[in-house]
Enzyme design. Structure first.
Site, mmCIF file in Angstrom:
data_model
loop_
_atom_site.group_PDB
_atom_site.id
_atom_site.type_symbol
_atom_site.label_atom_id
_atom_site.label_comp_id
_atom_site.label_asym_id
_atom_site.label_seq_id
_atom_site.Cartn_x
_atom_site.Cartn_y
_atom_site.Cartn_z
ATOM 1 C CG ASP A 7 -4.636 -5.390 1.812
ATOM 2 O OD1 ASP A 7 -4.882 -5.880 2.921
ATOM 3 O OD2 ASP A 7 -4.135 -6.047 0.879
ATOM 4 C CD GLU A 49 -3.594 -1.493 3.768
ATOM 5 O OE1 GLU A 49 -2.770 -2.372 3.402
ATOM 6 O OE2 GLU A 49 -4.056 -0.624 2.997
ATOM 7 C CG ASP A 63 -4.727 -2.226 -3.589
ATOM 8 O OD1 ASP A 63 -3.906 -3.124 -3.366
ATOM 9 O OD2 ASP A 63 -5.077 -1.383 -2.741
ATOM 10 N NE ARG A 80 4.524 -3.232 5.570
ATOM 11 C CZ ARG A 80 3.664 -3.062 4.566
ATOM 12 N NH1 ARG A 80 2.383 -2.847 4.827
ATOM 13 N NH2 ARG A 80 4.074 -3.116 3.327
ATOM 14 C CE LYS A 83 -0.654 -3.768 -6.112
ATOM 15 N NZ LYS A 83 -1.626 -2.997 -5.325
ATOM 16 C CB SER A 91 -3.274 -7.801 -3.478
ATOM 17 O OG SER A 91 -2.962 -7.451 -2.155
ATOM 18 N N GLY A 92 -0.430 -6.267 -3.277
ATOM 19 C CA GLY A 92 0.848 -6.392 -2.597
ATOM 20 C C GLY A 92 0.713 -7.178 -1.304
#
Length: 295
Positions: free
Chosen positions: A87, A94, A85, A130, A219, A174-175
């Protein structure tokens, strides 16, 4: 045969002879001990033990000393595939929260991020919510954020570069967003990066993200895909992350490690790093201090 790798908190050397002896005496079946890097990292080899119980017994004997414990089968500790990952794992921030800071919405966005990482709300709708708040942010601020706000997690570059030098394949999964994972992944040294794409029109963010969203399932799928491409066993894989969207990936890896993780993630992972930096994942594979490539 299990190996329990003990790693001191970042920047400290806590594994004195007295402490190592105390830990070895706290569990049954210890066949030998070996130092990996002075008083920074060491191994205990244990025959016929249960991994969870062994970790719990050592943790109790540590009595609060800031040393992390990684327990795994000794025979398969060296890994050939590493997924991470980004962040709050490979970097200290983040990225979406830092983008939100540009428009004065960091607190609002960060609260959604925190709930999503704890698994209290689903990742994909939380990401869309977001990103919608970022509509109108100039895409050009990304370079400024990377330069002025993003810090690399200690030990990350050493981890990736040492594994690659020894034949492993490394992927940043990564998201977050490609505008960050591309340059940051290259700086750290990953072979490749996978993440989401922010949509941009006329130089500003549109408030949308390209589908499909890379989240928990993606992922996991990345781990399986990269493992199968290289004809590797599950045991030959390593993954690290901190949030709920990392859980499936961590669960599928031969060794899944929670880094400064949310409670649910730390409880579910094979191991957790609360104190050490990311070089702990090299010691866990049996690398000695003098084998680590310094970034």
């Amino acid at each position: 045969m299990l190996v329990a790798t003990l790693v001191s908190a970042h920047g400290q050397a806590l594994l004195s002879d007295a402490l190592l002896t105390r830990l070895a005496n706290a569990v049954s079946g210890v066949t030998r001990q070996a130092r990996l890097d002075g008083e920074v990292a060491a191994d205990l080899f244990v025959d016929g033990a249960d991994a969870r119980k062994l970790e719990a017994d050592i943790r109790a004997a540590l009595d609060g000393t800031a040393v992390d414990i990684i327990v795994q089968p000794a025979a398969t500790r060296r890994k050939a595939l590493f997924l991470a990952d980004m962040d709050s794992t490979m970097i200290g921030q983040e990225c979406i929260d830092e983008l939100a800071a540009y428009v004065g919405l960091k607190d609002k966005v960060a609260s959604i991020t925190e709930r999503a990482m704890r698994g209290e709300i689903a990742f994909e709708p939380a990401l869309r919510e977001r990103v919608a708040l970022l509509k109108g942010v100039p895409a050009s601020v990304v370079d400024e954020i990377i330069r002025e706000r993003i810090t690399l997690t200690p030990g990350g570059r050493q981890l990736v570069r040492t594994m690659r030098a020894n034949g492993a394949y490394t992927a940043l999964v990564s998201g977050g967003f490609t505008v960050f994972t591309g340059p940051l992944g290259a700086t750290i040294g990953f072979d490749e990066d996978r993440s989401n794409t922010l949509l941009v029109a006329n130089g500003v963010l549109t408030g949308a993200v390209e589908a499909p969203i890379l989240g928990k399932q993606a992922k996991l799928d990345s781990l399986v895909e990269l493992r199968e491409q290289r004809s590797l066993s599950r045991a030959a894989t390593l993954a690290v992350g901190d949030g709920a969207n990392d859980l499936a990936m961590l669960g599928e890896a031969g060794l899944g490690v929670a880094f400064r993780a949310k409670p649910a993630v730390a409880a579910a992972a094979d191991a957790r790093l609360d104190h050490a930096d990311l070089t702990a994942l090299l010691y866990a594979q049996g690398y000695r201090g003098d084998e680590i490539i310094q970034a």
